[in-house]
Design an enzyme around this catalytic site. Structure first.
Site: not given
Length: 244
Positions: A25, A27, A54, A80-81, A189
């Site tokens: 991820d 981010h 993500d 999911n983001h 995740h």
């Protein structure tokens, strides 16, 4: 009405010319990615980088992370983001609720710009399948309780799709691990202190956005992996390292 994800599953031939890597991820921690690509000697002409999703939220380089989608060597799945960003753009989720899970970077982003990002993100599959037979591996965001045939079919109902984007049952309770004929599957995740394989699923999110966390890159189908924190990457000049 929720737009249809297209394609839900995308297949890629095995990479006969170079190496395949999978990144945890992101981010918005693009400087850490710059450093890791430099460390592995990433060759954009031959190598490929797959992402477990993500790309956005929580970190401070989210727009730069989204720009990776235009790189010919970069292949992401929906996280999911990203799904939350799309929900905001489509009027199904209030902005302040998204900001509460890390979307604050977009506070000053106008609606038309958010809609443009959402349109691009809706092109991402839930699953990427690479190679076949003994050289096959899968990439998805959270978890999957099925086999390769079910993954390939892509007939995911709402509950299965929710698990693929948001599920943590496998990561937090290894005793529930499924026993299906699933090829090695790279997931993110749920942040882990170190890489962790549960059944066929390899969890590679090591919390890049967390002060004590790191971003991890794995060379697919090998035990080789590299990790770095954002702080260390920046201290070593990552901001000045060009992306391929």
């Amino acid at each position: 009405m929720t737009p249809t994800l297209a394609p839900v599953v995308q297949h890629h031939a095995a990479n006969a010319a170079g190496r395949d890597f999978v990144i945890g991820d992101l981010h918005g921690c693009v400087d850490a990615l710059r450093y890791l690509l430099h460390q592995v000697g990433f060759d954009a002409a031959r190598d490929r980088l797959f992402s477990v999703g993500d790309l956005v939220d929580r970190g401070d380089q989210c727009e730069e992370a989204l720009a990776l989608l235009d790189k010919p060597w970069f292949y992401a799945v929906l996280g999911n983001h990203e799904d939350a960003l799309c929900a905001v753009a489509e009027g199904r989720l209030a902005r302040h609720r998204w900001y509460g899970i890390g979307g604050g970077w977009a506070h000053g982003l106008p609606d038309h710009a958010l809609a443009a990002h959402a349109k691009r993100l809706r092109e991402l599959p839930l699953v990427r399948v690479v190679g076949e037979g003994t050289t096959r591996f899968n990439v998805l965001h959270a978890e999957f309780f099925g086999d390769d045939a079910e993954l390939d079919a892509g007939k995911f109902d709402a509950q299965v799709r929710e698990r693929m984007l948001w599920g943590r049952e496998l990561a937090l309770n290894a005793a529930t691990q499924p026993r299906h004929a699933l090829s090695l599957t790279y997931c993110g995740h749920t942040p882990m202190r170190e890489l962790r394989q549960i059944g066929s699923q390899m969890f590679i999110d090591t919390g890049a956005f967390i002060p004590e966390g790191r971003l991890t890159i794995v060379e697919a189908l090998t035990p080789r992996h590299w990790s770095v924190s954002v702080q260390t990457a920046r201290a070593k000049g990552a901001a000045g390292m060009a992306l391929p």
